[in-house]
Design a protein around this motif. Sequence first.
Motif, PDB file in Angstrom:
ATOM      1  N   ASP A  92      42.221  32.443  34.369  1.00 53.89           N
ATOM      2  CA  ASP A  92      42.454  33.198  33.141  1.00 53.89           C
ATOM      3  C   ASP A  92      43.222  34.483  33.399  1.00 53.89           C
ATOM      4  OD1 ASP A  92      41.172  31.290  31.570  1.00 53.89           O
ATOM      5  OD2 ASP A  92      39.222  32.266  31.777  1.00 53.89           O
ATOM      6  N   ASP A  93      42.943  35.130  34.544  1.00 50.99           N
ATOM      7  CA  ASP A  93      43.574  36.413  34.865  1.00 50.99           C
ATOM      8  C   ASP A  93      43.768  36.508  36.372  1.00 50.99           C
ATOM      9  OD1 ASP A  93      44.012  39.153  35.564  1.00 50.99           O
ATOM     10  OD2 ASP A  93      43.119  39.797  33.672  1.00 50.99           O
ATOM     11  N   VAL A  94      44.992  36.333  36.835  1.00 49.97           N
ATOM     12  CA  VAL A  94      45.298  36.357  38.270  1.00 49.97           C
ATOM     13  C   VAL A  94      44.845  37.676  38.900  1.00 49.97           C
ATOM     14  CG1 VAL A  94      47.172  36.472  39.966  1.00 49.97           C
ATOM     15  CG2 VAL A  94      47.172  34.678  38.255  1.00 49.97           C
ATOM     16  N   HIS A  95      45.076  38.794  38.219  1.00 48.88           N
ATOM     17  CA  HIS A  95      44.718  40.101  38.790  1.00 48.88           C
ATOM     18  C   HIS A  95      43.207  40.212  39.027  1.00 48.88           C
ATOM     19  CE1 HIS A  95      48.756  41.822  38.472  1.00 48.88           C
ATOM     20  NE2 HIS A  95      48.845  41.180  37.320  1.00 48.88           N
ATOM     21  N   LYS A  96      42.400  39.800  38.059  1.00 45.53           N
ATOM     22  CA  LYS A  96      40.938  39.854  38.216  1.00 45.53           C
ATOM     23  C   LYS A  96      40.472  38.909  39.317  1.00 45.53           C
ATOM     24  CE  LYS A  96      39.601  41.366  33.607  1.00 45.53           C
ATOM     25  NZ  LYS A  96      38.935  41.007  32.351  1.00 45.53           N
ATOM     26  N   GLU A  97      41.030  37.713  39.345  1.00 45.85           N
ATOM     27  CA  GLU A  97      40.637  36.734  40.372  1.00 45.85           C
ATOM     28  C   GLU A  97      41.063  37.215  41.750  1.00 45.85           C
ATOM     29  OE1 GLU A  97      38.624  33.264  41.592  1.00 45.85           O
ATOM     30  OE2 GLU A  97      38.534  34.527  39.820  1.00 45.85           O
ATOM     31  N   TYR A  98      42.222  37.817  41.844  1.00 45.97           N
ATOM     32  CA  TYR A  98      42.701  38.391  43.106  1.00 45.97           C
ATOM     33  C   TYR A  98      41.712  39.442  43.606  1.00 45.97           C
ATOM     34  CZ  TYR A  98      45.626  41.322  46.153  1.00 45.97           C
ATOM     35  OH  TYR A  98      46.111  42.063  47.197  1.00 45.97           O
ATOM     36  N   GLU A  99      41.313  40.363  42.745  1.00 48.91           N
ATOM     37  CA  GLU A  99      40.363  41.418  43.140  1.00 48.91           C
ATOM     38  C   GLU A  99      39.022  40.819  43.565  1.00 48.91           C
ATOM     39  OE1 GLU A  99      41.110  44.533  43.643  1.00 48.91           O
ATOM     40  OE2 GLU A  99      43.145  44.285  42.868  1.00 48.91           O
ATOM     41  N   ARG A 100      38.526  39.834  42.818  1.00 51.10           N
ATOM     42  CA  ARG A 100      37.255  39.187  43.155  1.00 51.10           C
ATOM     43  C   ARG A 100      37.330  38.524  44.519  1.00 51.10           C
ATOM     44  NH1 ARG A 100      34.625  34.507  43.478  1.00 51.10           N
ATOM     45  NH2 ARG A 100      36.492  33.264  43.097  1.00 51.10           N
ATOM     46  N   MET A 101      38.433  37.816  44.767  1.00 48.45           N
ATOM     47  CA  MET A 101      38.564  37.081  46.018  1.00 48.45           C
ATOM     48  C   MET A 101      38.809  38.009  47.207  1.00 48.45           C
ATOM     49  SD  MET A 101      40.626  33.760  44.555  1.00 48.45           S
ATOM     50  CE  MET A 101      40.888  33.007  46.153  1.00 48.45           C
ATOM     51  N   VAL A 102      39.591  39.056  47.020  1.00 46.34           N
ATOM     52  CA  VAL A 102      39.815  40.023  48.102  1.00 46.34           C
ATOM     53  C   VAL A 102      38.481  40.652  48.512  1.00 46.34           C
ATOM     54  CG1 VAL A 102      40.826  42.286  48.632  1.00 46.34           C
ATOM     55  CG2 VAL A 102      42.251  40.489  47.642  1.00 46.34           C
ATOM     56  N   ALA A 103      37.626  40.950  47.540  1.00 42.91           N
ATOM     57  CA  ALA A 103      36.307  41.525  47.834  1.00 42.91           C
ATOM     58  C   ALA A 103      35.449  40.566  48.657  1.00 42.91           C
ATOM     59  CB  ALA A 103      35.594  41.900  46.534  1.00 42.91           C
ATOM     60  N   LEU A 104      35.742  39.263  48.561  1.00 47.47           N
ATOM     61  CA  LEU A 104      35.020  38.254  49.349  1.00 47.47           C
ATOM     62  C   LEU A 104      35.672  37.995  50.701  1.00 47.47           C
ATOM     63  CD1 LEU A 104      34.215  35.669  46.525  1.00 47.47           C
ATOM     64  CD2 LEU A 104      32.611  37.233  47.659  1.00 47.47           C
ATOM     65  N   GLY A 105      36.767  38.714  50.989  1.00 44.37           N
ATOM     66  CA  GLY A 105      37.428  38.579  52.281  1.00 44.37           C
ATOM     67  C   GLY A 105      38.560  37.570  52.321  1.00 44.37           C
ATOM     68  N   PRO A 111      50.475  38.886  46.841  1.00 44.43           N
ATOM     69  CA  PRO A 111      49.627  39.500  45.820  1.00 44.43           C
ATOM     70  C   PRO A 111      50.084  39.045  44.435  1.00 44.43           C
ATOM     71  CG  PRO A 111      51.229  41.085  46.613  1.00 44.43           C
ATOM     72  CD  PRO A 111      51.382  39.850  47.462  1.00 44.43           C
ATOM     73  N   PRO A 112      49.341  39.366  43.385  1.00 43.06           N
ATOM     74  CA  PRO A 112      49.775  38.985  42.044  1.00 43.06           C
ATOM     75  C   PRO A 112      51.217  39.417  41.793  1.00 43.06           C
ATOM     76  CG  PRO A 112      47.554  39.828  41.949  1.00 43.06           C
ATOM     77  CD  PRO A 112      48.054  40.061  43.359  1.00 43.06           C
ATOM     78  N   THR A 113      52.031  38.456  41.358  1.00 42.45           N
ATOM     79  CA  THR A 113      53.453  38.686  41.142  1.00 42.45           C
ATOM     80  C   THR A 113      53.840  38.127  39.785  1.00 42.45           C
ATOM     81  OG1 THR A 113      53.830  38.472  43.525  1.00 42.45           O
ATOM     82  CG2 THR A 113      55.750  38.262  42.095  1.00 42.45           C
ATOM     83  N   ASP A 114      54.434  38.975  38.949  1.00 36.52           N
ATOM     84  CA  ASP A 114      54.892  38.552  37.625  1.00 36.52           C
ATOM     85  C   ASP A 114      56.200  37.787  37.786  1.00 36.52           C
ATOM     86  OD1 ASP A 114      55.646  38.224  35.002  1.00 36.52           O
ATOM     87  OD2 ASP A 114      55.565  40.350  34.484  1.00 36.52           O
ATOM     88  N   MET A 115      56.208  36.551  37.304  1.00 39.92           N
ATOM     89  CA  MET A 115      57.396  35.703  37.404  1.00 39.92           C
ATOM     90  C   MET A 115      57.838  35.249  36.017  1.00 39.92           C
ATOM     91  SD  MET A 115      56.571  33.459  40.747  1.00 39.92           S
ATOM     92  CE  MET A 115      56.556  34.234  42.354  1.00 39.92           C
ATOM     93  N   GLY A 116      57.815  36.174  35.067  1.00 40.44           N
ATOM     94  CA  GLY A 116      58.228  35.835  33.703  1.00 40.44           C
ATOM     95  C   GLY A 116      57.100  35.200  32.923  1.00 40.44           C
ATOM     96  N   PRO A 117      57.160  33.884  32.715  1.00 38.54           N
ATOM     97  CA  PRO A 117      56.118  33.228  31.910  1.00 38.54           C
ATOM     98  C   PRO A 117      54.799  33.006  32.663  1.00 38.54           C
ATOM     99  CG  PRO A 117      57.715  31.617  32.659  1.00 38.54           C
ATOM    100  CD  PRO A 117      58.235  32.972  33.083  1.00 38.54           C
TER     101      PRO A 117
END
Length: 137
Positions: A92-105, A111-117
Motif C-alpha cells: 500500500d505504501d512503499v515508504h512505510k514498508e521500507y521503514e518497517r523492514m529496515v527496522a527489522l534489519g 531505497p524508495p524511488t518515484d518512477m512516475g506511476p
Amino acid sequence: MAHPRGENMIRINLTSIFVDDQDKGLAFYTDVLGFEKKVEVPLGEHRWLTVVSPAEPDGVQLVLEPAAHPAVGPYRQALVDDGIPMTSFAVDDVHKEYERMVALGVVFTQPPTDMGPVTTAVFDDTCGNLIQIATMH
C-alpha cells in the motif's frame, strides 16, 4: 479465439522463487514479509512449500523452491549482479514498508524511488534474491 470473461479463464495459481534454504526462506517470508504458510509437503530432502498473502489466503501461492538445480546459481547471481529483482510484490505504501523492514534489519539495494506511476524499492531477501516492492499511484 478469446474466451468470454469468467469462462475457462487462465489464472495465476502458483509462482516460484528459488531459496538457498527452505527453512530460512520460510522464516524470512513469514516473519519479516508477513506471508502465511499455506502448504508444506515433504519430498525427500526438500518440501513442496508455499506461502500466501494473509490478505488473499486463497490467492496466488508463492512456492519457496529449493535452489538445488545447477543453473539456478549462475542465473540468480547474474540478476543480483545487475541489480534486477527476481519478482515484485505490491504494498500500500512503499515508504512505510521500507521503514518497517529496515527496522527489522532488511538490507535494501534501492531505497524508495518515484518512477512516475509507481514508487519502488528493492531489497535482499537473504535467500539469494533481490525483491522489489511497489506502490502504484
